[in-house]
Design a protein around this motif. Sequence first.
Motif, PDB file in Angstrom:
ATOM      1  N   SER A 273     -33.319 -13.171  35.201  1.00 11.77           N
ATOM      2  CA  SER A 273     -34.525 -13.753  34.615  1.00 11.77           C
ATOM      3  C   SER A 273     -34.388 -15.130  34.965  1.00 11.77           C
ATOM      4  CB  SER A 273     -35.033 -13.533  33.424  1.00 11.77           C
ATOM      5  OG  SER A 273     -35.127 -12.108  33.127  1.00 11.77           O
ATOM      6  N   LEU A 274     -35.456 -15.800  35.903  1.00 15.36           N
ATOM      7  CA  LEU A 274     -35.443 -17.201  35.950  1.00 15.36           C
ATOM      8  C   LEU A 274     -36.807 -17.948  35.575  1.00 15.36           C
ATOM      9  CD1 LEU A 274     -34.083 -19.056  38.969  1.00 15.36           C
ATOM     10  CD2 LEU A 274     -36.301 -19.237  38.685  1.00 15.36           C
ATOM     11  N   VAL A 275     -36.931 -18.854  34.940  1.00 16.66           N
ATOM     12  CA  VAL A 275     -38.147 -19.749  34.770  1.00 16.66           C
ATOM     13  C   VAL A 275     -37.790 -20.933  35.271  1.00 16.66           C
ATOM     14  CG1 VAL A 275     -39.218 -20.803  32.898  1.00 16.66           C
ATOM     15  CG2 VAL A 275     -38.293 -18.471  32.514  1.00 16.66           C
ATOM     16  N   GLU A 276     -38.986 -21.393  36.204  1.00 12.24           N
ATOM     17  CA  GLU A 276     -38.843 -22.610  36.794  1.00 12.24           C
ATOM     18  C   GLU A 276     -39.784 -23.408  36.238  1.00 12.24           C
ATOM     19  OE1 GLU A 276     -40.162 -24.339  41.482  1.00 12.24           O
ATOM     20  OE2 GLU A 276     -39.729 -22.333  41.061  1.00 12.24           O
ATOM     21  N   VAL A 277     -39.243 -24.487  35.814  1.00 10.94           N
ATOM     22  CA  VAL A 277     -40.131 -25.742  34.984  1.00 10.94           C
ATOM     23  C   VAL A 277     -40.593 -26.844  35.995  1.00 10.94           C
ATOM     24  CG1 VAL A 277     -40.288 -26.761  32.778  1.00 10.94           C
ATOM     25  CG2 VAL A 277     -38.997 -24.650  32.908  1.00 10.94           C
TER      26      VAL A 277
ATOM     27  N   GLY B 244     -30.865 -28.336  37.422  1.00  7.48           N
ATOM     28  CA  GLY B 244     -31.966 -29.035  38.165  1.00  7.48           C
ATOM     29  C   GLY B 244     -32.179 -28.467  39.585  1.00  7.48           C
ATOM     30  N   ASP B 245     -32.887 -29.059  40.434  1.00  4.57           N
ATOM     31  CA  ASP B 245     -33.450 -28.613  41.775  1.00  4.57           C
ATOM     32  C   ASP B 245     -32.169 -29.086  42.664  1.00  4.57           C
ATOM     33  OD1 ASP B 245     -34.602 -31.310  42.933  1.00  4.57           O
ATOM     34  OD2 ASP B 245     -35.219 -31.070  40.961  1.00  4.57           O
TER      35      ASP B 245
ATOM     36  N   ALA C 234     -23.725 -25.582  31.736  1.00  2.00           N
ATOM     37  CA  ALA C 234     -23.940 -26.762  32.253  1.00  2.00           C
ATOM     38  C   ALA C 234     -23.694 -27.090  33.520  1.00  2.00           C
ATOM     39  CB  ALA C 234     -23.335 -27.960  31.236  1.00  2.00           C
ATOM     40  N   PRO C 235     -24.684 -27.745  34.266  1.00  4.77           N
ATOM     41  CA  PRO C 235     -24.621 -27.947  35.673  1.00  4.77           C
ATOM     42  C   PRO C 235     -23.840 -29.307  35.707  1.00  4.77           C
ATOM     43  CG  PRO C 235     -26.849 -28.573  35.005  1.00  4.77           C
ATOM     44  CD  PRO C 235     -26.015 -28.435  33.907  1.00  4.77           C
ATOM     45  N   VAL C 236     -24.204 -29.721  37.185  1.00 10.41           N
ATOM     46  CA  VAL C 236     -23.966 -31.044  37.669  1.00 10.41           C
ATOM     47  C   VAL C 236     -25.513 -31.666  37.893  1.00 10.41           C
ATOM     48  CG1 VAL C 236     -23.204 -32.795  39.191  1.00 10.41           C
ATOM     49  CG2 VAL C 236     -21.612 -30.721  38.436  1.00 10.41           C
ATOM     50  N   GLY C 237     -25.657 -32.680  37.371  1.00 12.76           N
ATOM     51  CA  GLY C 237     -27.047 -33.250  37.469  1.00 12.76           C
ATOM     52  C   GLY C 237     -27.458 -33.967  36.158  1.00 12.76           C
ATOM     53  N   CYS C 238     -28.634 -34.484  35.970  1.00 18.87           N
ATOM     54  CA  CYS C 238     -29.129 -35.216  34.936  1.00 18.87           C
ATOM     55  C   CYS C 238     -28.783 -34.464  33.437  1.00 18.87           C
ATOM     56  CB  CYS C 238     -30.538 -35.360  34.859  1.00 18.87           C
ATOM     57  SG  CYS C 238     -31.079 -36.783  35.988  1.00 18.87           S
ATOM     58  N   SER C 239     -28.862 -33.287  33.572  1.00 17.52           N
ATOM     59  CA  SER C 239     -28.598 -32.296  32.462  1.00 17.52           C
ATOM     60  C   SER C 239     -26.848 -31.931  32.361  1.00 17.52           C
ATOM     61  CB  SER C 239     -29.264 -31.142  32.188  1.00 17.52           C
ATOM     62  OG  SER C 239     -29.241 -30.448  33.502  1.00 17.52           O
ATOM     63  N   VAL C 240     -26.195 -32.804  32.877  1.00 14.23           N
ATOM     64  CA  VAL C 240     -24.689 -32.271  32.915  1.00 14.23           C
ATOM     65  C   VAL C 240     -24.094 -32.403  31.617  1.00 14.23           C
ATOM     66  CG1 VAL C 240     -24.010 -34.894  33.440  1.00 14.23           C
ATOM     67  CG2 VAL C 240     -22.475 -32.922  34.081  1.00 14.23           C
ATOM     68  N   MET C 241     -24.735 -32.997  30.724  1.00 10.74           N
ATOM     69  CA  MET C 241     -24.084 -33.313  29.229  1.00 10.74           C
ATOM     70  C   MET C 241     -25.001 -32.356  28.168  1.00 10.74           C
ATOM     71  SD  MET C 241     -22.680 -37.299  28.873  1.00 10.74           S
ATOM     72  CE  MET C 241     -24.399 -38.015  29.147  1.00 10.74           C
ATOM     73  N   ALA C 242     -25.584 -31.408  28.804  1.00  8.49           N
ATOM     74  CA  ALA C 242     -26.561 -30.459  28.033  1.00  8.49           C
ATOM     75  C   ALA C 242     -25.675 -29.954  26.784  1.00  8.49           C
ATOM     76  CB  ALA C 242     -27.026 -29.449  28.687  1.00  8.49           C
ATOM     77  N   TYR C 243     -24.170 -30.006  27.002  1.00  4.98           N
ATOM     78  CA  TYR C 243     -23.446 -29.464  25.956  1.00  4.98           C
ATOM     79  C   TYR C 243     -23.550 -30.303  24.673  1.00  4.98           C
ATOM     80  CZ  TYR C 243     -20.334 -32.504  28.481  1.00  4.98           C
ATOM     81  OH  TYR C 243     -19.802 -33.812  29.148  1.00  4.98           O
ATOM     82  N   ASP C 244     -23.820 -31.557  24.833  1.00  9.72           N
ATOM     83  CA  ASP C 244     -23.739 -32.635  23.699  1.00  9.72           C
ATOM     84  C   ASP C 244     -25.099 -32.066  22.777  1.00  9.72           C
ATOM     85  OD1 ASP C 244     -21.579 -33.604  24.055  1.00  9.72           O
ATOM     86  OD2 ASP C 244     -22.400 -35.417  25.291  1.00  9.72           O
TER      87      ASP C 244
ATOM     88  N   ASN D 251     -37.989 -31.153  39.710  1.00 12.51           N
ATOM     89  CA  ASN D 251     -38.500 -32.347  39.650  1.00 12.51           C
ATOM     90  C   ASN D 251     -38.479 -32.988  40.833  1.00 12.51           C
ATOM     91  OD1 ASN D 251     -36.064 -33.464  39.699  1.00 12.51           O
ATOM     92  ND2 ASN D 251     -35.925 -34.357  37.813  1.00 12.51           N
ATOM     93  N   ALA D 252     -38.302 -32.272  41.912  1.00 16.61           N
ATOM     94  CA  ALA D 252     -38.640 -32.737  43.275  1.00 16.61           C
ATOM     95  C   ALA D 252     -37.793 -33.913  43.676  1.00 16.61           C
ATOM     96  CB  ALA D 252     -40.175 -32.954  43.577  1.00 16.61           C
TER      97      ALA D 252
END
Length: 250
Positions: A205-209, A93-94, A47-57, A122-123
Amino acid sequence: MVVFEKPKSLTDAPLHYCPGCTHGIIHRLVAEVIDELGIEGKTIGIAPVGCSVMAYDYFTCDFVQAPHGRAPAVATGVKRADPENHIVFTYQGDGDLAAIGTAETVHAAARRENITVIFVNNAIYGMTGGQMAPTTLPGQVTQTSPYGRDVETVGYPVKVCELLSNVDGAAYLERVAVNSVSNIKKAKAAIKKAFQNQIDGKGFSLVEVVSTCPTNWGMTPEKALKWLEENMLPYYPLGVYKDIYAEEAK
């Protein structure tokens, strides 16, 4: 009879994302891929720092929280600790991957670390209020570029797939979007390939969404999807930017 169900690799925790945010779609795609490949028990997310910081949940697999931008470095350590039994992915995130984490991303690719990176573009900086990000478009208005991004003073956006395509160690790079049903299907196929590459030992491998941020763009979810299509996709064209194994097979 086919029943549309929640992926087993997603928990029942309500998502905290803003209405119309496409993180939820991307989470589901990642979870579906984990289910279909049967790798939940050996998958470890970073998990990163950003909006998805709580992806572990939201995922049922194990997770490690990384400092800001350092997810590829943490993923490297986790993968190398037990490469035969760990499937490791970062979800970034970016602002995390393409700003403070640029070095970690580039060098993980250069070393051809056998990890999978899911990169959400998401720019804008979403979690901290909508500041200009490395991927903010020229002329795009943000909290810190109220008159639009001025490339003469702050430079041009970073195009991650194009940048990494010049790194010899990168094995697979693809840019996708989740703004339509057809693009969502293509995004899932790319994510599945990125995970399969790791299972097969093929390397980085990297997938940019390409994604939306209705709240910080100041738009309704519907208008955000239209803005993405009309503005982001011309600047960030979709497609495969590198696939060394496909190239070798020709």
